[in-house]
Every structure is written in C-alpha cells, then in structure tokens.
Enzyme design. Structure first.
Site, PDB file in Angstrom:
ATOM      1  N   CYS B  94       0.820  -1.214   0.000  1.00 59.37           N
ATOM      2  CA  CYS B  94       0.000   0.000   0.000  1.00 59.37           C
ATOM      3  C   CYS B  94       0.866   1.281   0.000  1.00 59.37           C
ATOM      4  O   CYS B  94       1.514   1.571  -0.995  1.00 59.37           O
ATOM      5  CB  CYS B  94      -0.957  -0.043   1.178  1.00 59.37           C
ATOM      6  SG  CYS B  94      -2.419   0.964   0.940  1.00 59.37           S
ATOM      7  N   ARG B 128     -12.372   5.546  -3.242  1.00 56.76           N
ATOM      8  CA  ARG B 128     -11.529   4.668  -2.457  1.00 56.76           C
ATOM      9  C   ARG B 128     -11.906   3.230  -2.786  1.00 56.76           C
ATOM     10  O   ARG B 128     -13.076   2.881  -2.788  1.00 56.76           O
ATOM     11  CB  ARG B 128     -11.769   4.969  -0.973  1.00 56.76           C
ATOM     12  CG  ARG B 128     -10.670   4.478  -0.091  1.00 56.76           C
ATOM     13  CD  ARG B 128     -10.766   5.006   1.330  1.00 56.76           C
ATOM     14  NE  ARG B 128      -9.612   4.492   2.045  1.00 56.76           N
ATOM     15  CZ  ARG B 128      -8.454   5.128   2.171  1.00 56.76           C
ATOM     16  NH1 ARG B 128      -8.318   6.330   1.675  1.00 56.76           N
ATOM     17  NH2 ARG B 128      -7.453   4.582   2.799  1.00 56.76           N
ATOM     18  N   HIS B 190      -3.435  -6.051   1.839  1.00 53.82           N
ATOM     19  CA  HIS B 190      -3.012  -6.254   3.213  1.00 53.82           C
ATOM     20  C   HIS B 190      -3.880  -7.376   3.750  1.00 53.82           C
ATOM     21  O   HIS B 190      -4.448  -8.117   2.990  1.00 53.82           O
ATOM     22  CB  HIS B 190      -3.068  -4.950   4.015  1.00 53.82           C
ATOM     23  CG  HIS B 190      -4.403  -4.316   4.085  1.00 53.82           C
ATOM     24  ND1 HIS B 190      -4.779  -3.314   3.225  1.00 53.82           N
ATOM     25  CD2 HIS B 190      -5.446  -4.541   4.894  1.00 53.82           C
ATOM     26  CE1 HIS B 190      -6.014  -2.952   3.535  1.00 53.82           C
ATOM     27  NE2 HIS B 190      -6.447  -3.677   4.524  1.00 53.82           N
TER      28      HIS B 190
END
Lengths: 456, 241
Positions: B94, B128, B190
């Site tokens: 990220c 997002r 993640h």
C-alpha cells in the site's frame, strides 16, 4: 405534524418488532427518520437536564451505561440508547420507545453513545450539554478509515459546538487531549495517575507515536494501554494536560476495579475487571460531575452497574461458568486480554471471528492484536465464526500448538464443543466479534442459558 | 543458515495488520531452522545498506506518508537504493508500495517524490477502493483486502504481480495488481498478505536468502491452516462482487 406522523410510524414499527419477539434497537428509528429527518432535534428538545453524548473508539457502551445509572440514582429519568445502537437511528429508536404518541420524549435527560463516525452528522441535532470522548484507536479501517482523519473530523465538529458545552476528555490519550484545542468552552480531563499502572515499554499498536501538534516523537513516562499513558512531546510544549478527575490508585481484581479519586469520600468501585474499565469509570464520573450529579449518587450507581452486552457478561451453562468478552479492534482486544490474563489463569476459550458489516469486513486487524500473549497462556481454544480460518491461522503464527486448538464450523457445534472441553465448575471465556457474539448468545438463549440481548 | 529482516518505519507505516507479514517471514524461516533476526529502522535513524537481506515496508496514514517521504529523500533513501542494488529483497504494501515508485501525487498539496526503485506512479483520487481482492499469477492465487484511494500505473520496467479477477488492484482499470521489479514486490493487498499467501512468503524468502546464501531450496511446510484461510478469503472475494 410531520414529527407526529414520523413518531407514529416509528412506534408502530417498534410494536410490531416487539410483538414478533425481535429486538427493536434501530429499525423504528430508521423508519421515523426517513419520514422526518429532523425528528432527533424535536425529540431531544424536551429533555430538561439536557443530553450527554459519549463517543470514542472503545468504552462508549459501558461508560454510557454507568452514566445512565448515575443519573437514575440521582432521581433523573434518563433516555439511553442500549444494545450498542449508536447511529442516529438507534438514538431515535431509544427516544421513540419512551416517547408519547404525540412525539414528546418522556424522561428528562439523554445519555447517548454516538458512533465516532456519526458524530459529525448527529451532534448538531443533539446539542449536547456534555460530550465525552473516551479514546481514539485504529478501528475497522474499512469503515472508519484512518484514525488521524477521524480525529480531524471530530475536531472540526467540536469547533462548531457552543462554549456552553462541557467537553470531557481522556488526558492519557494524546489524540483525544488534542481535541481540547478546538473547543471554546470548558474542558474536564480524566486520567490514571497511579505510577504502578502501566509499563515503560512501547506497545506495538500505538497510533500516536508522534505529537498531534508538531509531529515530533512523543515520549512516555508510562504506557498504560496502546498509546494511553503519561506522555509528552519531546519538541513542542504539548504535554498531558492536568487531570480534573484523576485516579491516584487503581486496584485491579479478578472481577472488579477500585479507584482512589481525589475529592471522593470513598473509593470508587466498579464490578468490572480491567484497566480499561478504570478509564470508563473515570469518564463516567467526570461526566456525571459535569452534569451536576452528586458524587454519592455516582458512587452508588457505579458500584452496582451491570455489564452491557458482551462486556464481561457472566452466564452459566451445564455447570460451567462463562465470561463473554466482545472484541472489535486491536486496542480493545489487547485491553480485554490484559484484564483476562492479569488474574493469572490459563483460560479455555471459544474465539469467534466474523466479517459482517458490524464486525468489520476487513479481518486484518487480528494481526495487530497481541494474540501471542493469549496463545502463550491459553489452555485450549475452540475457533469458530464466518472467518474462523483466518483466526486459526493467527493463533498458529502466535505460537499456539495445533493440539491446543480446534476449528469448529457452526455456532451450535462450536458452542457445544467449547463447553465440552471445559470441566464442570470451570470457566469458558468467549471472545468474539459483534455479530459472532450475537450468534453465540442466541445459541445460549435458545437453550435457556441467557436472556435475549435487548432484554437488558 | 540465517536471515536478516528490517521492518522499515514500523511506527509510521503499519496500520493494516502489517506486523503479520514480518511475523510470517520470521516463523516460516524459523520452522525451516533458519535463524532470523528482525530489526526496525524508522525516520531519523540510520539505515545500514549492508545488513538486511529483506526489507518490509508497510502502509500508513497520510501523515506517516509525508514524514517517510521526507526521510527517504535523505541519506536513508540512498542507503535503501544501494541495498536494493546489492540484491536485497523488498515487500512493500500500500503506502510503502506507492513510496517505492517515482512519485505519489496527493489530491492537494505538493507531490511526494518516491524512491524510484519501482517503475510505478501513483495519483490520489476521491474514490476509495475498499474490499476483498482476488488475483491470479502463474497458477497461484493471491488473496487480500485492499483499501486505497491512490491509483497506481505501471511503467515498462515493472511487471504486474498478479491479474485481478475480483476487486480493483492497482487502478481499477487494467486488472493489474501490484508490481514486481528485480527482487522488489509491491502490492495493495493487506490483511496481512503473507500469512494467507504462503507461496508469496516463500518466494520472498528464497529471494532474500539468495543474497548471502545463493540458491536455496526451501523445505515444504504443512500449510493446512494457511490453505484453509486462503480458500476462505477467496470464497469471500468471489461472493462479494
């Protein structure tokens, strides 16, 4: 007129839900708010003692419950959103439960826990007399995003509050203490001053390694939980503010916490374990003082407060004692596990991880929890939940031996397996995320071992 | 045999369960009797480019990203660049992935220059990408959870780590996820990425061990818990889209 109509609709929804034996903790509010978006503002106007809002990452439900008990002990009739329904719809639902069919709230005070992400939306409608912020930790990142952004939004909302609102803030949490800068009125700080509570080692999940004002590294005299402690900035003059309500001594026992607080005639005892409940009690006491509730009433109320849903609830089944521990985020997990292991026992666990919206869709937070500490102490763990495999993997990498762990699919089978591994007279600790705890509790209720969660 | 790992900026870039990646590398090496030492290096400390075989660089909040960007612009950036040139392996997730690229352009404020060791560029947007991600690479599958508003585009020197089947990946458009260049792996997964993708963990271990120990054939581990969690996450990713 619209408010009356919306109230009717909401109350009818509630009657139908209750008649069908379902919890009516949010849907009546959603129905009513859809019909009249300003209903919240109308309903709280009639509360003579005003409204208290409690927000923050952890401890909202327990703090609100303590404060409502103190208000009742003082002879008030607080309206209180229960069962963790902390969005605007839950608050409206709680008001509707007691409101007259004409749209007038009964009761004389509002004690509302408010989801930290909902604060910007509902605080204007609630015009709180007192706003309590318990702590700010990383939470379900998919829902709340980053804690810095959350703190910024909370600060911006606080800046819109009138100076007459009293802010009750945790002095030990730098992100929370920083919010005081944004308020034009009175701020009351609470904190733990007992030098024996907390260590000197930094905790891995800290979200406030750096000063919220100047971004220089913070230094800690004492670390209590995550980034809560006795902190100061190494570069600028930002330091832990003086505490208006301070525990100079904290005595932790297996089932309770006893606090010595300056200005209190007697020690403050709460029948809930763990340092995190010491913080909750201090927040409740500070808020109760801000409202003008006598300390004697608060002391009496806190001494007999009953745990909220999954917050150290104690049940019994088939001759086994059960302790229900709700976990939602790394700081909460570590706080709960600390309280559990402080008693020195080797727990038998039913551990459940789910990933519905209320649990957090993203289960990565379990990798930020100190599962290692729990794995080293656990006698046996039955792992279940919609993401049981993720939790089992976490336990594996935390060092829990394969023979100490069983993965069981299905709530009923898992609950039964966990009870079967617990000897009669022994204790089973149930560690679960929100909807997993609901499901396990429903299994226990079906067998008559527990009431339904909204019947508290 | 021994393995040396540096966790970069753990205080500033570690919000997505990133500890789990380091823990996984550590355990999977230890289970094969490889002695592991993990050190940390954060902004303001001095990075020794000679020491580590493997660097882990996690994701952070905006504030962390700025502080780390500034640190990488100093001697530590040069040290990391020389470590990579010397054959050290890197896993970046990220924010860490973005900062290894040429630059990160936030929505407002100045562009943060990256280290430029990955041929990727990232631009922040209003949307997002949040959700479970499933991608494929040479018959293996990659599972993870993505949560980013940066859109990353790969240049010719970087190849995609995997091809997205469910989710968004680098930019939501070209179905690519992550990037590989030399012994550097960048990803938006993640959750943590390594425990549930043991093949990726072992690939990194192989690359890292190569620096001082040459080609090493890793012994096979009993991965039944890893595989179960991988499959469960893959099921979730498939059912949610």
């Amino acid at each position: 007129m619209r408010a009356v109509f919306a109230t009717w609709a909401g109350k009818l929804t509630r009657v139908l839900l209750v008649a069908s034996r379902r919890g009516a903790t949010a849907l009546p509010g959603l129905v009513a708010l859809t019909l009249e978006p300003r209903l919240l503002r109308t309903l709280v106007r009639g509360l003579a003692h005003g409204v208290v809002c409690i927000t923050g990452t952890n401890g909202k439900t327990t703090t609100a419950r303590m404060l409502a008990a103190a208000a009742r002990e003082a002879g008030w009739s607080p309206v209180h959103n229960r069962a963790g329904s902390n969005l605007d719809r839950g608050i409206v639902a709680s008001l509707l439960a007691d409101a007259s069919w004409g749209g007038v709230a009964q009761g004389d005070a509002g004690v509302f826990e408010v989801d930290e992400a909902s604060v910007p939306r509902v605080l204007g409608d609630l015009s709180p007399r007192v706003l309590v912020v318990t702590n700010l930790f990383r939470d379900q990142l998919d829902r709340y995003h980053e804690v810095d952004a959350l703190a910024r939004r909370l600060g911006a909302t606080i800046a819109t509050l009138p100076p007459s609102t009293i802010l009750v803030l945790n002095a030990d949490d730098p992100l929370v203490a920083f919010l005081a800068d944004r308020h034009r009125g009175t701020v009351a700080f609470f904190g733990i001053d007992d030098p024996a509570i907390g260590g000197t080692e930094r905790q891995a999940i800290s979200d406030a390694d750096r000063c919220p004002r100047c971004h220089a590294p913070l230094s800690y005299q004492r670390v209590v939980l995550a980034h809560e402690g006795d902190w100061r900035c190494g570069a600028c003059d930002f330091t832990r503010p003086p505490r208006d309500v301070a525990a100079t001594r904290v005595a932790l026992a297996a089932d309770s916490v006893t606090l010595t607080v300056a200005g209190l005639a007697a020690p403050l005892r709460v029948p809930l374990a763990g340092t995190y409940n010491a913080y909750n009690a201090l927040a409740a006491l500070a808020a109760s003082r801000a409202l003008g509730i006598p300390d004697t009433a608060a002391l009496r109320a806190l001494a007999t407060v009953r745990p909220a849903f999954g917050r150290q609830e104690r049940l019994e089944a088939l001759g086994r004692r059960m302790r229900l521990l709700l976990v939602k985020n790394p700081a909460g997990f570590d706080a709960v596990v600390s309280a559990l292991l402080e008693t020195g026992q080797r727990p038998r666990l039913l551990a459940a991880l789910s990933d519905r919206a209320a649990d957090g869709r993203d289960v990565s937070w379990i990798w930020d929890c100190d599962v290692e500490r729990l794995a080293a102490q656990a006698e046996h763990v039955v792992v279940t939940g919609l993401r049981a495999e993720d939790l089992a993997l976490r336990f594996k990498y935390a060092g829990l031996a394969r023979e100490r762990m069983t993965v069981v699919a299905g709530w009923r089978a898992a609950t039964q397996a966990a009870l079967a591994t617990t000897p009669v007279g022994g204790e089973l600790v149930i560690l679960a995320t929100y909807t997993a705890m609901q499901a396990i509790r429903a299994e226990l209720a079906a067998d008559g071992h527990a009431g339904r969660f909204w019947e508290d | 045999m021994d393995l040396r790992i540096v966790h970069l900026y753990p205080d500033l870039m570690s919000i997505y369960g990133d500890r789990g990646n380091v823990r996984t590398l550590e355990r999977r090496a230890a289970w094969r009797d490889i002695a592991v030492e993990v050190r940390t290096c954060t902004a303001g400390e001095t990075l020794d480019p000679e020491w580590a075989d493997l660097y882990f660089f996690g994701g952070g909040q905006d504030r962390g990203q700025h502080l780390v960007g500034a640190d990488l612009a100093s001697a530590n950036g040069a040290a990391l660049r020389s470590a990579i040139a010397g054959g050290s392996a890197v896993l970046a997730v990220c924010g860490g992935y973005q900062l290894l690229g040429h630059q990160y352009a936030p929505q407002t404020g100045p562009v943060i220059p990256g280290l430029g060791v990955l041929d990727v560029t990232t631009r922040a947007t209003k949307t997002r990408f949040v959700g479970d991600l499933l991608a494929e690479r040479d018959g293996a599958t990659l599972v993870g959870f993505e949560n980013h508003s940066g859109l990353t585009t790969l240049g010719p020197a970087a190849v995609p780590l995997a091809r997205v089947t469910h989710g968004h990946g680098n930019n939501g458009k070209d179905r690519t996820e992550g990037a590989v260049q030399g012994a550097i792996i960048g990803t938006y997964c993640h959750g943590s990425v390594l425990p549930k993708n043991p093949w990726l963990a072992d690939l990194l271990l192989t690359w890292a061990l190569r620096r001082r120990h040459g080609a090493v054939a890793l012994t096979t581990l009993d991965d039944r818990e890893e595989d179960a969690a991988h499959d469960a996450a893959a099921r979730v990713a498939r059912s949610r889209r």
